[in-house]
Scaffold this active site. Structure first.
Site, PDB file in Angstrom:
ATOM      1  N   CYS A 142       0.817  -1.212   0.000  1.00 12.30           N
ATOM      2  CA  CYS A 142       0.000   0.000   0.000  1.00 12.30           C
ATOM      3  C   CYS A 142       0.855   1.269   0.000  1.00 12.30           C
ATOM      4  O   CYS A 142       1.567   1.538  -0.953  1.00 12.30           O
ATOM      5  CB  CYS A 142      -0.982  -0.046   1.160  1.00 12.30           C
ATOM      6  N   HIS A 234      -4.395  -5.073   0.025  1.00 16.13           N
ATOM      7  CA  HIS A 234      -4.010  -5.672   1.306  1.00 16.13           C
ATOM      8  C   HIS A 234      -4.430  -7.141   1.329  1.00 16.13           C
ATOM      9  O   HIS A 234      -5.356  -7.513   2.059  1.00 16.13           O
ATOM     10  CB  HIS A 234      -4.686  -4.932   2.468  1.00 16.13           C
ATOM     11  N   GLU A 236      -3.120  -9.410   2.831  1.00 10.08           N
ATOM     12  CA  GLU A 236      -2.862  -9.953   4.173  1.00 10.08           C
ATOM     13  C   GLU A 236      -3.990  -9.673   5.156  1.00 10.08           C
ATOM     14  O   GLU A 236      -4.013 -10.248   6.253  1.00 10.08           O
ATOM     15  CB  GLU A 236      -1.548  -9.384   4.729  1.00 10.08           C
TER      16      GLU A 236
END
Length: 325
Positions: A142, A234, A236
């Site tokens: 990001c 994202h 994750e």
């Protein structure tokens, strides 16, 4: 796999090895991975846990991972967060002496309009320079991805008209070891206020690996000679990460800390929850009161949401690349 923090303090030691002769089929491999966690205090510990769990789930049984967490000293921390960093993190000054195989650098909560004006810019730029020749591969997530391409190739991020938040189908654009075995679209969470120009990335030599028809480039990469991997999204994030961010943004609106009422993440909540949130928004706009935050309703996610699936595939390939030597 044994997942460790610095000082051999175990997080978990799961029995992941297959039975029988498969256990002896390969010699154990130990990888040292660094996590530079730049997330705000509210997400600091959650990010530690997300990355640690993700590495544990993605690594094959014969790979032992030693995870070192770092924090940039130029990021202001509360006393509680500073205590967490002091007790569980490795001093960033030790980075050069740890023989890091792979590095993961998270985003941060933006404060300044320009990245070069952020207090942590010099430290983050130094990490970019260090990782180019001291890692086999580095993941930039990001804001860290935007900062890295700005430092490397003077590619400025562009402010979006409204926040990009939601879960988006991202398709593979080209074959790469990172996307090996990925055929169906990946459901990837995105949560950002800015974007980088896809044609400009390609012009400067970056490989576009995955993209979304709705939000543009998702993952891109470049060999520096370290293989730099950049996530605009994202992968994750756990299932509730976007919900927590949205609840935080609503609370900020009710407290008068932001002027606009936040839009809910796209393609994320169930239809029933979206209807409930629409009703709550009407109440919040009519009575802008911080106490309303306690009345935020319980929410459910869309039933077909494959939370964490994209991250497991991507990190499995990333760890495999590191383990191949």
């Amino acid at each position: 796999m044994t997942l460790l923090f610095d000082g051999d303090r175990r997080i978990k030691s799961p029995a992941l090895a297959p039975a029988g002769g498969d256990r002896r089929a390969r010699d154990p491999i130990e990888l040292t991975i660094g996590l530079v966690n730049n997330m705000p205090d509210s997400a600091l510990k959650a990010t530690d846990v997300q990355i640690a769990r993700l590495l544990q789930q993605a690594a094959p049984w014969h790979v032992r991972i030693r995870l070192h967490c770092f924090s940039l000293p130029s990021i202001a921390r509360s006393p509680m967060a500073s205590s967490h960093v002091a007790q569980t993190y490795t001093d960033i000054d030790r980075l050069d002496g740890l023989d890091i195989d792979g590095l993961i650098v998270t985003g941060a909560e933006p404060v300044a309009a320009r990245l070069r004006d952020e207090s942590y810019w010099p430290d983050l730029a130094a990490i970019v320079d260090w990782a180019r020749t001291n890692t086999k591969t580095t993941i930039w997530s990001c804001l860290a991805a935007h900062a890295a391409v700005l430092h490397l190739d003077d590619i400025e991020r562009q402010r979006l008209a409204s926040k990009c938040s939601g879960v988006f189908d991202c398709v593979k654009v080209r074959d790469d070891w990172l996307t090996h075995g990925i055929d169906a679209p990946l459901q990837v969470p995105h949560s950002r206020l800015n974007a980088v120009n896809e044609p400009l990335l390609a012009e400067r030599g970056y490989d576009i690996l995955t993209r979304s028809a709705e939000v543009g480039v998702d993952i891109f990469a470049r060999t520096m000679p370290s293989r730099f991997v950049f996530f605009q999204g994202h992968p994750e994030y756990d299932a509730l990460s976007l919900q927590r961010e949205y609840m935080r943004d609503i609370a900020r609106y009710l407290a008068g800390q932001r002027e606009d009422y936040p839009r809910p993440p796209r393609s994320y909540f169930s239809a029933e929850s979206e209807a409930v949130l629409n009703t709550f928004e009407i109440r919040a706009r009519a009575r802008r009161d911080p106490t309303l935050a306690a009345e935020l309703p319980g929410l459910t996610l869309r039933p077909d949401l494959a939370a964490g699936h994209a991250a497991k595939l991507l990190f499995r390939n990333w760890i495999g690349y590191l383990a191949d030597g």
